[in-house]
Design a protein around this motif. Structure first.
Motif, PDB file in Angstrom:
ATOM      1  N   SER A  93       1.846  17.727  44.112  1.00 48.92           N
ATOM      2  CA  SER A  93       2.190  17.158  42.685  1.00 48.92           C
ATOM      3  C   SER A  93       2.961  16.228  42.577  1.00 48.92           C
ATOM      4  CB  SER A  93       2.671  18.479  42.148  1.00 48.92           C
ATOM      5  OG  SER A  93       2.275  19.671  42.222  1.00 48.92           O
ATOM      6  N   MET A  94       4.240  16.123  43.210  1.00 49.21           N
ATOM      7  CA  MET A  94       5.082  14.882  42.846  1.00 49.21           C
ATOM      8  C   MET A  94       4.339  13.581  43.169  1.00 49.21           C
ATOM      9  SD  MET A  94       7.853  13.600  41.378  1.00 49.21           S
ATOM     10  CE  MET A  94       8.600  15.515  41.163  1.00 49.21           C
ATOM     11  N   ALA A  95       3.911  13.605  44.560  1.00 47.75           N
ATOM     12  CA  ALA A  95       3.149  12.296  45.023  1.00 47.75           C
ATOM     13  C   ALA A  95       1.956  12.037  44.204  1.00 47.75           C
ATOM     14  CB  ALA A  95       2.658  12.949  46.700  1.00 47.75           C
ATOM     15  N   THR A  96       1.318  12.975  43.441  1.00 45.76           N
ATOM     16  CA  THR A  96       0.062  12.452  42.645  1.00 45.76           C
ATOM     17  C   THR A  96       0.734  11.761  41.508  1.00 45.76           C
ATOM     18  OG1 THR A  96      -1.092  14.138  43.443  1.00 45.76           O
ATOM     19  CG2 THR A  96      -1.904  13.358  41.515  1.00 45.76           C
ATOM     20  N   HIS A 118      -1.174   9.792  30.777  1.00 48.16           N
ATOM     21  CA  HIS A 118      -2.243  10.086  31.590  1.00 48.16           C
ATOM     22  C   HIS A 118      -1.858  10.836  33.029  1.00 48.16           C
ATOM     23  CE1 HIS A 118      -4.833   8.440  34.917  1.00 48.16           C
ATOM     24  NE2 HIS A 118      -5.980   8.812  34.266  1.00 48.16           N
ATOM     25  N   ALA A 119      -0.806  10.210  33.623  1.00 51.40           N
ATOM     26  CA  ALA A 119      -0.471  10.710  34.889  1.00 51.40           C
ATOM     27  C   ALA A 119       0.031  12.246  34.784  1.00 51.40           C
ATOM     28  CB  ALA A 119       1.014   9.807  35.300  1.00 51.40           C
ATOM     29  N   ILE A 126      -5.064  18.934  37.549  1.00 50.31           N
ATOM     30  CA  ILE A 126      -5.576  19.064  39.073  1.00 50.31           C
ATOM     31  C   ILE A 126      -4.679  19.950  39.730  1.00 50.31           C
ATOM     32  CG2 ILE A 126      -5.234  17.843  41.265  1.00 50.31           C
ATOM     33  CD1 ILE A 126      -5.725  15.053  39.930  1.00 50.31           C
ATOM     34  N   VAL A 127      -3.488  20.154  39.345  1.00 50.07           N
ATOM     35  CA  VAL A 127      -2.694  21.094  40.221  1.00 50.07           C
ATOM     36  C   VAL A 127      -3.152  22.661  39.508  1.00 50.07           C
ATOM     37  CG1 VAL A 127      -0.436  22.163  40.353  1.00 50.07           C
ATOM     38  CG2 VAL A 127      -0.643  19.760  40.693  1.00 50.07           C
ATOM     39  N   TYR A 128      -3.321  22.744  38.123  1.00 50.62           N
ATOM     40  CA  TYR A 128      -3.583  23.837  37.436  1.00 50.62           C
ATOM     41  C   TYR A 128      -4.909  24.303  38.162  1.00 50.62           C
ATOM     42  CZ  TYR A 128      -4.680  27.180  33.855  1.00 50.62           C
ATOM     43  OH  TYR A 128      -5.054  28.446  33.332  1.00 50.62           O
ATOM     44  N   THR A 129      -5.941  23.175  38.017  1.00 48.61           N
ATOM     45  CA  THR A 129      -7.072  23.674  38.648  1.00 48.61           C
ATOM     46  C   THR A 129      -7.263  24.432  40.234  1.00 48.61           C
ATOM     47  OG1 THR A 129      -8.049  22.180  37.111  1.00 48.61           O
ATOM     48  CG2 THR A 129      -9.631  22.807  38.871  1.00 48.61           C
ATOM     49  N   PHE A 130      -6.599  23.550  41.017  1.00 50.11           N
ATOM     50  CA  PHE A 130      -6.546  23.937  42.223  1.00 50.11           C
ATOM     51  C   PHE A 130      -5.811  25.456  42.351  1.00 50.11           C
ATOM     52  CE2 PHE A 130      -7.518  19.728  43.426  1.00 50.11           C
ATOM     53  CZ  PHE A 130      -8.228  19.825  44.659  1.00 50.11           C
ATOM     54  N   HIS A 131      -4.722  25.608  41.505  1.00 46.28           N
ATOM     55  CA  HIS A 131      -4.109  26.942  41.944  1.00 46.28           C
ATOM     56  C   HIS A 131      -4.926  28.071  41.130  1.00 46.28           C
ATOM     57  CE1 HIS A 131      -0.104  26.141  43.550  1.00 46.28           C
ATOM     58  NE2 HIS A 131      -0.095  25.120  42.959  1.00 46.28           N
ATOM     59  N   THR A 132      -5.518  27.796  39.988  1.00 44.75           N
ATOM     60  CA  THR A 132      -6.031  28.833  39.193  1.00 44.75           C
ATOM     61  C   THR A 132      -7.551  28.937  39.746  1.00 44.75           C
ATOM     62  OG1 THR A 132      -4.390  28.196  37.341  1.00 44.75           O
ATOM     63  CG2 THR A 132      -6.330  29.604  36.751  1.00 44.75           C
ATOM     64  N   VAL A 133      -8.195  27.884  39.568  1.00 46.10           N
ATOM     65  CA  VAL A 133      -9.770  27.924  39.883  1.00 46.10           C
ATOM     66  C   VAL A 133     -10.138  28.211  41.154  1.00 46.10           C
ATOM     67  CG1 VAL A 133     -11.830  26.717  39.420  1.00 46.10           C
ATOM     68  CG2 VAL A 133     -10.195  26.817  37.611  1.00 46.10           C
ATOM     69  N   PHE A 134      -9.572  27.381  42.154  1.00 50.55           N
ATOM     70  CA  PHE A 134      -9.847  27.321  43.367  1.00 50.55           C
ATOM     71  C   PHE A 134      -9.091  28.195  44.313  1.00 50.55           C
ATOM     72  CE2 PHE A 134     -11.080  22.962  42.023  1.00 50.55           C
ATOM     73  CZ  PHE A 134     -12.787  23.376  41.696  1.00 50.55           C
ATOM     74  N   HIS A 135      -7.911  28.621  43.701  1.00 47.93           N
ATOM     75  CA  HIS A 135      -6.949  29.243  44.647  1.00 47.93           C
ATOM     76  C   HIS A 135      -6.499  28.940  45.892  1.00 47.93           C
ATOM     77  CE1 HIS A 135      -7.578  32.689  41.819  1.00 47.93           C
ATOM     78  NE2 HIS A 135      -8.825  32.353  41.800  1.00 47.93           N
ATOM     79  N   VAL A 136      -6.094  27.398  45.669  1.00 45.18           N
ATOM     80  CA  VAL A 136      -5.879  26.673  47.097  1.00 45.18           C
ATOM     81  C   VAL A 136      -4.272  26.101  46.956  1.00 45.18           C
ATOM     82  CG1 VAL A 136      -6.004  24.530  48.095  1.00 45.18           C
ATOM     83  CG2 VAL A 136      -8.023  25.279  46.878  1.00 45.18           C
ATOM     84  N   ARG A 137      -3.677  26.637  47.917  1.00 43.42           N
ATOM     85  CA  ARG A 137      -2.206  26.408  48.134  1.00 43.42           C
ATOM     86  C   ARG A 137      -2.028  24.927  48.408  1.00 43.42           C
ATOM     87  NH1 ARG A 137      -0.094  30.658  52.178  1.00 43.42           N
ATOM     88  NH2 ARG A 137       0.631  28.776  53.060  1.00 43.42           N
TER      89      ARG A 137
END
Length: 147
Positions: A93-96, A118-119, A126-137
């Motif tokens: 998250s911080m790197a992005t 924008h950033a 991106i972080v919300y989608t990966f956590h919530t939709v894709f369930h990716v850590r």
């Protein structure tokens, strides 16, 4: 050089189409769509360039490439390498977020309100989608930043 890279890209697209024949229908859908779209866009690009040359050729640039105030390929490559390294240190998250702030600056875009907004919004999406939709850590890095 561009033509060589487009031929290589087309070769990979054809290879993906060939390799996806052994996949199931659902598993093969995405690689086939991406490979087919790539081939279509490469063909359209070649046709566009062919008709531009047939009409009278492309106009030469106003300045030679080495006089156009180009910075070269080293700074973008260093920024991308730093982004990957920062993922391991500070987390994804911080790197992005930092990458999305620094990259426009490197490209000489100086509207900081738009850049920061924008950033922040894109990083959150991106972080919300990966956590919530894709369930990716996502990687938290050595610093352990949780978001």
């Amino acid at each position: 050089m561009e033509a060589i890279l487009l031929v290589v890209l087309a070769g990979f697209a054809v290879l993906f189409l060939f390799l996806s024949k052994d996949y199931g229908v659902t598993a093969a859908l995405f690689p086939r769509v991406v490979a087919s779209a790539s081939l279509v866009f490469i063909a359209l690009d070649m046709l566009w360039k062919y008709f531009a040359v047939a009409k009278g050729g492309a106009k030469p640039p106003a300045k030679a490439p080495d006089e156009a105030d180009n910075r070269g390929w080293a700074p973008p490559l260093a920024l991308q390498a730093g982004y990957i390294g920062l993922i391991y240190v500070a987390g994804f998250s911080m790197a992005t977020l930092l990458y999305l702030i620094i990259c426009p600056w490197q490209l000489r875009y100086r509207n900081w309100g738009v850049t920061i907004l924008h950033a922040v919004l894109l990083t959150f999406a991106i972080v919300y989608t990966f956590h919530t939709v894709f369930h990716v850590r996502l990687p938290k890095g050595f610093l352990g930043i949780p978001w």
